[in-house]
Scaffold this active site. Sequence first.
Site, PDB file in Angstrom:
ATOM      1  N   HIS A 137       0.808  -1.268  -0.025  1.00  0.00           N
ATOM      2  CA  HIS A 137      -0.055  -0.071  -0.058  1.00  0.00           C
ATOM      3  C   HIS A 137       0.683   1.086  -0.090  1.00  0.00           C
ATOM      4  O   HIS A 137       0.325   2.540   0.266  1.00  0.00           O
ATOM      5  CB  HIS A 137      -0.957   0.094   1.374  1.00  0.00           C
ATOM      6  N   HIS A 152      -7.252  -4.196  -0.515  1.00  0.00           N
ATOM      7  CA  HIS A 152      -6.643  -5.570  -0.911  1.00  0.00           C
ATOM      8  C   HIS A 152      -7.269  -6.158  -1.914  1.00  0.00           C
ATOM      9  O   HIS A 152      -6.883  -7.544  -2.254  1.00  0.00           O
ATOM     10  CB  HIS A 152      -6.684  -6.676   0.468  1.00  0.00           C
TER      11      HIS A 152
END
Length: 333
Positions: free
Chosen positions: A57, A219
């Site tokens: 991320h 995700h």
Amino acid sequence: MKKIINDPATVVAESLRGLAAAHADLVRVEYDPDHVVRVGAPIADKVALISGGGSGHEPLHTGFVGAGMLDAAVPGPVFTSPTPDAVQAAIAATTGEAGALLVVKNYTGDVLNFETAAELAAAEGLDVRTVVIDDDVAVADSTFTAGRRGVGGTVLLEKLAGAAAARGDALDDVESLARKVVGQVRSIGVALSPPTVPHAGEPSFDLGAQEIEFGIGIHGEPGRERISAEPADALVERMLDAVTGDLPFAEGDEVLLMTNSMGGTPPMETYLAHGIAERLLAERGIRVTRRLVGPYITSLEMQGISVTLLRMDDELTQLWDAPVHTAALRWGI
């Protein structure tokens, strides 16, 4: 799968070595267990601010370690929570008598592991608190978490709580400020294409050529619905409807607007979407007083964007404008 990596098993560690080489003036990286620490930590009489979560991320969270933001970040494997011992190592490296605040995204593994680390630190006499962020309006529950997911609002929370800690606020006050931010921030994301996790070697999900996943998680977990591709005006309006109707935001509100690339969206498209969002908010009487545009919380190479709105006031504006110097966010220094 084509990626600039050597081995999926070592991709996080090798990436951290690159971060350490590029920003040795800001951070040091410790391995086994992995954690990234601000140079000069621990800082006397300052509340330590610590966050972390699965890698993939970036720049969240490792790119936000530095003056005015995080004192430490704990990266787990790709899309996987860090272990309690890694979080505990970050606490030990940064925390003094002023205590520490852990910023935790609302995913089951993150919450359990960070809270376990906080309990272990408390047993050693440290005052460590946790604040969980759950700003995603897309779903009430998901396959990755109990309750709403922590997404783009995490970036804003880390900046604002980091500024409060930097100005010398006590732990009670930093925690209170963080909870205030959690209560006033909302986000939603969309995906045009899936990410590919290195160790999986194939896309996380399938999307048709004319399909968009609306309400996607960071995700690649499922969103609110799968819709047909539509022009940017309609898509951004759909996103804003979801966000503004949730808090709700109302005419006369002043907000910080973050338009975020999920990793694979080019700046041209991200800025295009941001311009639409500013126009639509103005038409609703919602005034954008602060902005952030770019890839700040990503999902590997996923194509898509997220939109985050934070209701602002004088205190939050002052904290947002306060100096920050990290690898991925810097102004005023």
